[in-house]
Motif scaffolding. Structure first.
Motif, PDB file in Angstrom:
ATOM      1  N   PHE A  93       2.441 -17.305 -11.358  1.00 27.53           N
ATOM      2  CA  PHE A  93       1.037 -17.285 -11.563  1.00 27.53           C
ATOM      3  C   PHE A  93       0.851 -15.978 -12.437  1.00 27.53           C
ATOM      4  CE2 PHE A  93      -2.263 -14.779  -9.556  1.00 27.53           C
ATOM      5  CZ  PHE A  93      -3.393 -15.548  -9.868  1.00 27.53           C
ATOM      6  N   LYS A  94      -0.208 -15.898 -13.317  1.00 32.30           N
ATOM      7  CA  LYS A  94      -0.587 -15.005 -14.181  1.00 32.30           C
ATOM      8  C   LYS A  94      -2.323 -14.656 -14.018  1.00 32.30           C
ATOM      9  CE  LYS A  94       3.080 -15.095 -17.510  1.00 32.30           C
ATOM     10  NZ  LYS A  94       3.372 -15.383 -18.952  1.00 32.30           N
ATOM     11  N   SER A  95      -2.426 -13.466 -13.528  1.00 36.25           N
ATOM     12  CA  SER A  95      -4.070 -13.002 -13.580  1.00 36.25           C
ATOM     13  C   SER A  95      -3.956 -11.573 -13.503  1.00 36.25           C
ATOM     14  CB  SER A  95      -4.659 -13.804 -12.241  1.00 36.25           C
ATOM     15  OG  SER A  95      -5.881 -13.481 -12.229  1.00 36.25           O
ATOM     16  N   TYR A  96      -5.177 -11.135 -13.420  1.00 32.43           N
ATOM     17  CA  TYR A  96      -5.302  -9.649 -13.299  1.00 32.43           C
ATOM     18  C   TYR A  96      -4.997  -9.481 -11.902  1.00 32.43           C
ATOM     19  CZ  TYR A  96     -10.013 -11.244 -11.493  1.00 32.43           C
ATOM     20  OH  TYR A  96     -10.860 -12.068 -10.860  1.00 32.43           O
ATOM     21  N   PRO A  97      -4.715  -8.058 -11.673  1.00 35.64           N
ATOM     22  CA  PRO A  97      -4.125  -7.428 -10.541  1.00 35.64           C
ATOM     23  C   PRO A  97      -4.861  -8.009  -9.180  1.00 35.64           C
ATOM     24  CG  PRO A  97      -4.028  -5.843 -12.035  1.00 35.64           C
ATOM     25  CD  PRO A  97      -4.946  -6.970 -12.716  1.00 35.64           C
ATOM     26  N   VAL A  98      -4.199  -8.526  -8.142  1.00 36.89           N
ATOM     27  CA  VAL A  98      -4.659  -8.754  -6.890  1.00 36.89           C
ATOM     28  C   VAL A  98      -4.458  -7.533  -5.937  1.00 36.89           C
ATOM     29  CG1 VAL A  98      -5.087 -10.238  -5.026  1.00 36.89           C
ATOM     30  CG2 VAL A  98      -3.955 -11.150  -7.328  1.00 36.89           C
ATOM     31  N   THR A  99      -5.701  -6.793  -5.524  1.00 33.83           N
ATOM     32  CA  THR A  99      -5.589  -5.993  -4.697  1.00 33.83           C
ATOM     33  C   THR A  99      -6.025  -5.870  -3.158  1.00 33.83           C
ATOM     34  OG1 THR A  99      -7.331  -4.882  -5.434  1.00 33.83           O
ATOM     35  CG2 THR A  99      -5.643  -3.996  -6.601  1.00 33.83           C
ATOM     36  N   GLN A 504      10.231  13.372   0.269  1.00 35.92           N
ATOM     37  CA  GLN A 504       9.798  12.596  -0.791  1.00 35.92           C
ATOM     38  C   GLN A 504       8.514  11.849  -0.348  1.00 35.92           C
ATOM     39  OE1 GLN A 504      12.806   9.621  -0.777  1.00 35.92           O
ATOM     40  NE2 GLN A 504      14.549  10.879  -1.554  1.00 35.92           N
ATOM     41  N   LYS A 505       7.640  11.650  -1.206  1.00 32.37           N
ATOM     42  CA  LYS A 505       6.348  11.164  -1.048  1.00 32.37           C
ATOM     43  C   LYS A 505       6.179   9.371  -1.286  1.00 32.37           C
ATOM     44  CE  LYS A 505       3.787  15.385  -2.680  1.00 32.37           C
ATOM     45  NZ  LYS A 505       3.637  15.552  -1.500  1.00 32.37           N
ATOM     46  N   THR A 506       7.153   9.024  -0.290  1.00 37.05           N
ATOM     47  CA  THR A 506       6.965   7.415  -0.419  1.00 37.05           C
ATOM     48  C   THR A 506       7.315   7.057   1.297  1.00 37.05           C
ATOM     49  OG1 THR A 506       8.223   5.675  -1.129  1.00 37.05           O
ATOM     50  CG2 THR A 506       9.487   7.577  -0.616  1.00 37.05           C
ATOM     51  N   ASP A 507       6.746   5.966   1.483  1.00 38.42           N
ATOM     52  CA  ASP A 507       7.035   5.329   2.610  1.00 38.42           C
ATOM     53  C   ASP A 507       7.548   3.772   2.654  1.00 38.42           C
ATOM     54  OD1 ASP A 507       4.549   4.265   2.222  1.00 38.42           O
ATOM     55  OD2 ASP A 507       3.671   5.045   4.111  1.00 38.42           O
ATOM     56  N   THR A 633       5.353   5.193  -4.643  1.00 38.47           N
ATOM     57  CA  THR A 633       4.170   4.747  -4.041  1.00 38.47           C
ATOM     58  C   THR A 633       4.384   4.472  -2.517  1.00 38.47           C
ATOM     59  OG1 THR A 633       5.129   2.309  -4.487  1.00 38.47           O
ATOM     60  CG2 THR A 633       3.998   3.238  -6.054  1.00 38.47           C
ATOM     61  N   LEU A 634       3.216   4.363  -1.929  1.00 32.17           N
ATOM     62  CA  LEU A 634       3.061   4.159  -0.818  1.00 32.17           C
ATOM     63  C   LEU A 634       2.896   2.843  -0.009  1.00 32.17           C
ATOM     64  CD1 LEU A 634       0.861   7.486   0.349  1.00 32.17           C
ATOM     65  CD2 LEU A 634       3.295   7.286   0.320  1.00 32.17           C
ATOM     66  N   VAL A 635       3.106   2.500   1.179  1.00 39.50           N
ATOM     67  CA  VAL A 635       2.626   1.257   1.553  1.00 39.50           C
ATOM     68  C   VAL A 635       1.095   1.084   1.381  1.00 39.50           C
ATOM     69  CG1 VAL A 635       2.792  -0.281   3.633  1.00 39.50           C
ATOM     70  CG2 VAL A 635       4.785   1.034   3.007  1.00 39.50           C
ATOM     71  N   ASP A 636       0.614  -0.062   0.909  1.00 39.66           N
ATOM     72  CA  ASP A 636      -0.722  -0.279   0.811  1.00 39.66           C
ATOM     73  C   ASP A 636      -1.459  -0.651   2.139  1.00 39.66           C
ATOM     74  OD1 ASP A 636      -0.602  -2.995   1.313  1.00 39.66           O
ATOM     75  OD2 ASP A 636      -0.138  -3.627  -0.824  1.00 39.66           O
ATOM     76  N   GLN A 637      -2.562  -0.217   2.018  1.00 40.70           N
ATOM     77  CA  GLN A 637      -3.588  -0.399   3.251  1.00 40.70           C
ATOM     78  C   GLN A 637      -3.407  -1.864   4.059  1.00 40.70           C
ATOM     79  OE1 GLN A 637      -5.538   2.488   4.642  1.00 40.70           O
ATOM     80  NE2 GLN A 637      -3.713   2.908   3.412  1.00 40.70           N
ATOM     81  N   GLU A 638      -3.249  -3.106   3.023  1.00 36.05           N
ATOM     82  CA  GLU A 638      -3.224  -4.288   3.370  1.00 36.05           C
ATOM     83  C   GLU A 638      -1.730  -4.264   4.245  1.00 36.05           C
ATOM     84  OE1 GLU A 638      -5.452  -6.548   3.705  1.00 36.05           O
ATOM     85  OE2 GLU A 638      -6.799  -5.528   2.712  1.00 36.05           O
ATOM     86  N   GLU A 639      -0.816  -3.714   3.789  1.00 33.65           N
ATOM     87  CA  GLU A 639       0.502  -3.863   4.428  1.00 33.65           C
ATOM     88  C   GLU A 639       0.474  -3.426   5.978  1.00 33.65           C
ATOM     89  OE1 GLU A 639       4.602  -4.809   5.245  1.00 33.65           O
ATOM     90  OE2 GLU A 639       2.824  -5.784   4.041  1.00 33.65           O
ATOM     91  N   HIS A 640      -0.351  -2.097   5.951  1.00 27.84           N
ATOM     92  CA  HIS A 640      -0.357  -1.160   7.271  1.00 27.84           C
ATOM     93  C   HIS A 640      -1.006  -2.440   8.221  1.00 27.84           C
ATOM     94  CE1 HIS A 640       1.324   2.513   6.386  1.00 27.84           C
ATOM     95  NE2 HIS A 640       0.543   2.636   5.321  1.00 27.84           N
ATOM     96  N   ASN A 661      -3.032   3.874  12.485  1.00 29.54           N
ATOM     97  CA  ASN A 661      -3.539   5.346  12.380  1.00 29.54           C
ATOM     98  C   ASN A 661      -3.280   5.482  10.821  1.00 29.54           C
ATOM     99  OD1 ASN A 661      -4.812   5.880  14.600  1.00 29.54           O
ATOM    100  ND2 ASN A 661      -2.867   5.994  15.683  1.00 29.54           N
ATOM    101  N   ASN A 662      -2.444   4.859  10.384  1.00 30.60           N
ATOM    102  CA  ASN A 662      -2.226   5.246   8.690  1.00 30.60           C
ATOM    103  C   ASN A 662      -3.201   4.744   7.824  1.00 30.60           C
ATOM    104  OD1 ASN A 662       0.240   6.631   8.803  1.00 30.60           O
ATOM    105  ND2 ASN A 662       1.420   4.855   9.185  1.00 30.60           N
ATOM    106  N   LEU A 663      -4.346   3.899   8.278  1.00 29.98           N
ATOM    107  CA  LEU A 663      -5.578   3.126   7.406  1.00 29.98           C
ATOM    108  C   LEU A 663      -6.361   4.226   7.053  1.00 29.98           C
ATOM    109  CD1 LEU A 663      -5.770  -0.170   9.408  1.00 29.98           C
ATOM    110  CD2 LEU A 663      -5.114   0.051   7.065  1.00 29.98           C
ATOM    111  N   ILE A 664      -6.879   4.432   5.922  1.00 27.03           N
ATOM    112  CA  ILE A 664      -7.573   5.575   5.323  1.00 27.03           C
ATOM    113  C   ILE A 664      -8.898   5.081   5.902  1.00 27.03           C
ATOM    114  CG2 ILE A 664      -8.591   6.556   3.357  1.00 27.03           C
ATOM    115  CD1 ILE A 664      -5.717   5.901   2.131  1.00 27.03           C
ATOM    116  N   ASN A 665      -9.596   3.741   5.729  1.00 27.50           N
ATOM    117  CA  ASN A 665     -11.067   3.613   5.876  1.00 27.50           C
ATOM    118  C   ASN A 665     -11.265   3.575   7.511  1.00 27.50           C
ATOM    119  OD1 ASN A 665     -13.133   1.136   6.576  1.00 27.50           O
ATOM    120  ND2 ASN A 665     -13.400   1.503   4.580  1.00 27.50           N
ATOM    121  N   ASP A 666     -12.281   4.277   7.920  1.00 24.75           N
ATOM    122  CA  ASP A 666     -12.417   4.548   9.334  1.00 24.75           C
ATOM    123  C   ASP A 666     -12.843   3.046   9.940  1.00 24.75           C
ATOM    124  OD1 ASP A 666     -12.141   7.037   9.085  1.00 24.75           O
ATOM    125  OD2 ASP A 666     -14.214   7.619   8.949  1.00 24.75           O
ATOM    126  N   GLY A 667     -13.751   2.317   9.340  1.00 28.97           N
ATOM    127  CA  GLY A 667     -14.095   1.070   9.922  1.00 28.97           C
ATOM    128  C   GLY A 667     -12.790   0.184  10.078  1.00 28.97           C
TER     129      GLY A 667
END
Length: 778
Positions: A93-99, A504-507, A633-640, A661-667
């Motif tokens: 599959f090829k496309s622009y990044p899926v975030t 190290q700045k990674t998780d 890189t850090l674990v992304d928000q969807e993975e948390h 609690n690792n999620l940045i967005n309050d909601g």
């Protein structure tokens, strides 16, 4: 493309049509990973394949592109054993990044440009069926198909971690529905999360099956290049008979899956006879040990080196959990465990068990083993088939109870993952089944989780297990299917590794330890990293795993093992020392590609194993390699979010809240914390309706309706829709039409009373506003 046919420039997807063909449609794991955040992938791929086949494409590799996305697929008429016939396999599959999860870029795509593509090598690729709209069901190999299609016998299936055991259970449920079973089917396991995951997958399959039924009813099923029976069998993945029209068979399968399959934990089954009692689990047992007022037992315990986990294993798994005609007597237990404990230790454990049993009774709690004895077995089996997943997590008493419920049992498990206190034995399970019926035993021979390098480490560890304890008829190794590059296993002294990693700045990795105490110690040094005990990571997998002092933490046990003469004829799955061996096995087998093992101490039994299967590094070199492997890189928000849900389903609420609690967005963080809280307070004990009401109270109507459906209370969704505007915010006169139906339903009345309270408050506020306005006009 068939000979003499011109390649079509474009194909048009028609989602309402059902094109019946001999070709089955699949996708590779790599494509699945690349598109996991997109919605509607399987539906699009299935109908895109139909469109291409209807346009005459039959052989070769092609690219299909539309509005910034491109899918690559291989078409083959080959009657290979792997796909069972002609197939379409989407592989790239090829496309622009899926975030963002739920990305809807595929929605509305209907017209695709077609061009030829280079032929891929898919001989080693793991592939999934695309029939289910939202769920990826792996393609079964020939051995797995034979296991699923076995009838008239009990089936005991053994397979290592990652060999596809749960997928086999799902396909067995689908097979039961397609085979005309008259009685009901039960699916059960030890984990509420796994139970609901399997139910969700079957129900997603059911939704797709209903779409097929609708296509037939609407006259939109078109026969292409195969017999109708073969084409539909290939599409839905279960066998159909040619002696009956296809449409009624599909309707019957759908009806069976919807009405005759029960998804129940043991505690759900017992609730009918014993009421809704709180579960006496390991957490309660540990609390009992800490708060016990029996000072005699407390003083006796101080004489022995017996950790909480081992005590619970003995009490729950052996003293309570043995399938015996009458409760074990003290001398019987002492005699049975003379190879594992001294007489004084065994007598203490037995006395502790009796004190614990008395405490359970006083508190009105439910122990699953004691309940098996308390609940009378039915005179006639309730189920035609019981599918038991992760069977090694059940005790003998529980398995004997299941045996009384069902005509046939389909059991899958892995004794090498036995770190729960079940005292399970495959040999004993065979005895339980053989005494009443014919039983087949099968082994799953492929490892779909680990890379070949990690699978080789698992196999070598299994060889060491066999050499130490004997075989005892349970499978310990399998051939890896994955062919991912860049995989490795490294070992190194623990030394200052943790201090280096803390900088190290990674998780993007997971640290696995042997005990909760070690976890808490590391948490202080690595507060943002994912740290799990072996018991917590069981059932999960991670790309990169760091095992930290898993062997060193139990060095004294392995030293005792070295001095102990093991009778390899009797040291079955329940050898006390095999339990510690299994801790390490479970930890190793969680790594998909990258395995780091840090040990402070050298455990003699594993010296050759490490030299032959691991590259040796220093702690400094290992820290650098970890950084290079996972990047910065850090674990992304969807993975948390995914991990929080995953942990909640496993009952690991501290880990779930940590991930949330690792999620940045309050909601998003507040919503995930609510999900975890409701799982803990309602869903984990089967109170689906209570969870639905709680979601409604927080304004989440979609989730409320989902849990009302799980609880069999779909009428409550009608109640919510009867609220003003269907939004559930205010009471509406239409609700009166439902009153008689709901007046005896506590959950419904809670909703109605809450709505009335809101309306009264709203009226009070309105009257105050009106009164104030009137005063102002005077």
């Amino acid at each position: 493309m068939s000979e003499g046919n011109k390649l079509p420039e474009r194909v048009v997807v028609r989602f309402d049509d059902l094109y019946l063909t001999e070709y089955s449609v699949f996708k590779t794991e790599s494509l699945s990973l690349a598109t996991e955040k997109l919605s509607g992938v399987n539906l699009l791929l299935t109908h895109l394949a139909f469109a291409a086949l209807a346009a005459g494409i039959r052989e070769g590799a092609y690219a299909f592109s539309a509005e910034g996305v491109k899918f690559f697929a291989s078409f083959s008429r080959a009657q290979g054993a792997r796909t069972g016939g002609a197939s379409v396999i989407f592989y790239s599959f090829k496309s622009y990044p899926v975030t963002t999860a739920g990305d809807g870029r595929l929605k509305g795509l209907k017209e695709f440009k077609v061009e030829r593509a280079p032929s891929p090598d898919l001989s080693e690729a793991k592939i999934y069926r695309t029939f289910s709209a939202e769920v990826n069901l792996p393609l079964l190999d020939e051995k797995q198909k034979a296991i699923v299609c076995t009838e008239g016998k009990n089936m005991l299936v053994q397979g290592i971690a990652g060999s596809g055991k749960t997928n086999l259970c799902i396909d067995k449920i689908l097979f039961a529905a397609a085979s005309g079973y008259q009685g009901r089917t039960l699916y059960s396991t030890y984990s509420r999360g796994l139970l609901l995951d399997v139910r969700h997958k079957v129900e997603d399959y059911l939704a797709s099956l209903k779409e097929c039924v609708k296509a037939y009813e609407d006259g939109k099923a078109t026969l292409g290049d195969a017999s109708e029976t073969l084409a539909v069998s290939r599409l839905i993945g279960v066998p159909l008979t040619s002696s009956e029209p296809v449409a009624p068979q599909l309707a019957r399968i759908a009806s069976y899956l919807e009405n005759k399959v029960d998804y129940l934990l043991l505690e759900d089954i017992f609730r009918k006879d014993l009421g809704d009692k709180p579960l006496a689990d390991e957490t309660f047992f540990v609390s009992f040990l800490k708060t016990s007022k029996n000072y005699n037992l407390l003083q006796r315990r101080k004489k022995f080196d017996l950790v909480d986990e081992v005590l619970y294993k003995e009490v729950y798994g052996f003293i309570f959990g043995k399938a015996v005609a009458a409760p074990l007597k003290k001398e019987e237990y002492v005699s049975a465990r003379k190879g594992a404990f001294s007489r004084a230790e065994a007598e203490f454990i037995f006395d502790l068990a009796k004190d614990y049993e008395e405490e359970i009774g006083k508190r009105g709690m439910l122990d699953l083993n004691l309940a098996c004895a308390a609940v009378k077995a039915p005179a006639v089996p309730v189920y035609s088939l019981a599918v038991l997943d992760e069977v090694q997590d059940f005790t003998e008493a529980q398995l004997a109870f299941f045996r009384s419920l069902a005509v046939k049992l389909f059991c899958v498990g892995d004794a090498s993952q036995m770190v729960n206190p079940a005292y399970f034995s495959f040999a004993r399970l065979k005895d339980l089944l053989y005494t009443k019926d014919v039983t087949d035993v099968a082994e799953l021979s492929y490892n779909y989780r680990n890379s070949p390098e990690i699978a080789g480490v698992v196999a070598a560890l299994s060889d060491l297990n066999r050499a130490t304890f004997g075989v005892h008829g349970f499978v310990l190794s399998a051939e890896a299917v994955s062919s991912e590059a860049g995989s490795f296993a490294v070992a190194f002294p623990a030394a200052d590794f943790v201090k280096r990693v803390a900088k190290q700045k990674t998780d993007n990795f997971t640290v696995v330890v042997a005990s909760g105490a070690e976890k808490e110690k590391l948490r202080a040094l690595l507060p943002q990293k994912e740290i799990l005990t072996v018991s917590e990571i069981k059932g999960l997998e991670r790309d990169t795993v760091v095992l930290y002092d898993v062997l060193s933490d139990n060095e004294d046990k392995f030293k005792t093992l070295a001095r102990t003469e093991i009778d390899r004829k009797t040291a079955d799955e329940n050898s006390l020392y095999r339990y510690y061996f299994n801790l390490f096995y479970v930890g190793v087998s969680r790594a998909r590609r990258h395995l780091f093992v840090a040990e402070e101490k050298e455990v003699a039994q594993f010296s050759s194993f490490f030299k032959e299967n691991f590259k040796t590094l220093t702690a400094a070199e290992a820290a650098v390699k970890l950084q290079q492997t996972v990047g910065s890189t850090l674990v992304d928000q969807e993975e948390h979010k995914r991990r929080a849900e995953e942990f909640a389903r496993l009952g690991q609420y501290d880990n779930a809240f940590h991930a949330a609690n690792n999620l940045i967005n309050d909601g998003e963080r507040e919503k995930v914390i609510l999900d975890v809280t409701l799982w803990r307070d309602h869903i984990a004990r089967g109170d689906y309706v209570g969870a639905g009401v709680a979601y409604w109270e927080h304004g989440y109507l979609k989730e409320a309706k989902e849990y009302f459906a799980l609880g069999g209370e779909t009428d409550l969704s009608d109640l919510l829709d009867a609220a003003s505007g269907g939004g559930g915010e205010r009471l509406d006169y239409r609700i009166l039409r439902h009153y008689d139906k709901f007046k005896n339903n506590p959950a419904a009345m809670k909703i109605i009373l809450s709505l009335m309270k809101k309306d009264v408050e709203s009226l009070k506020t309105g009257l105050k506003d009106t009164s104030r306005k009137l005063k102002n006009t005077k």
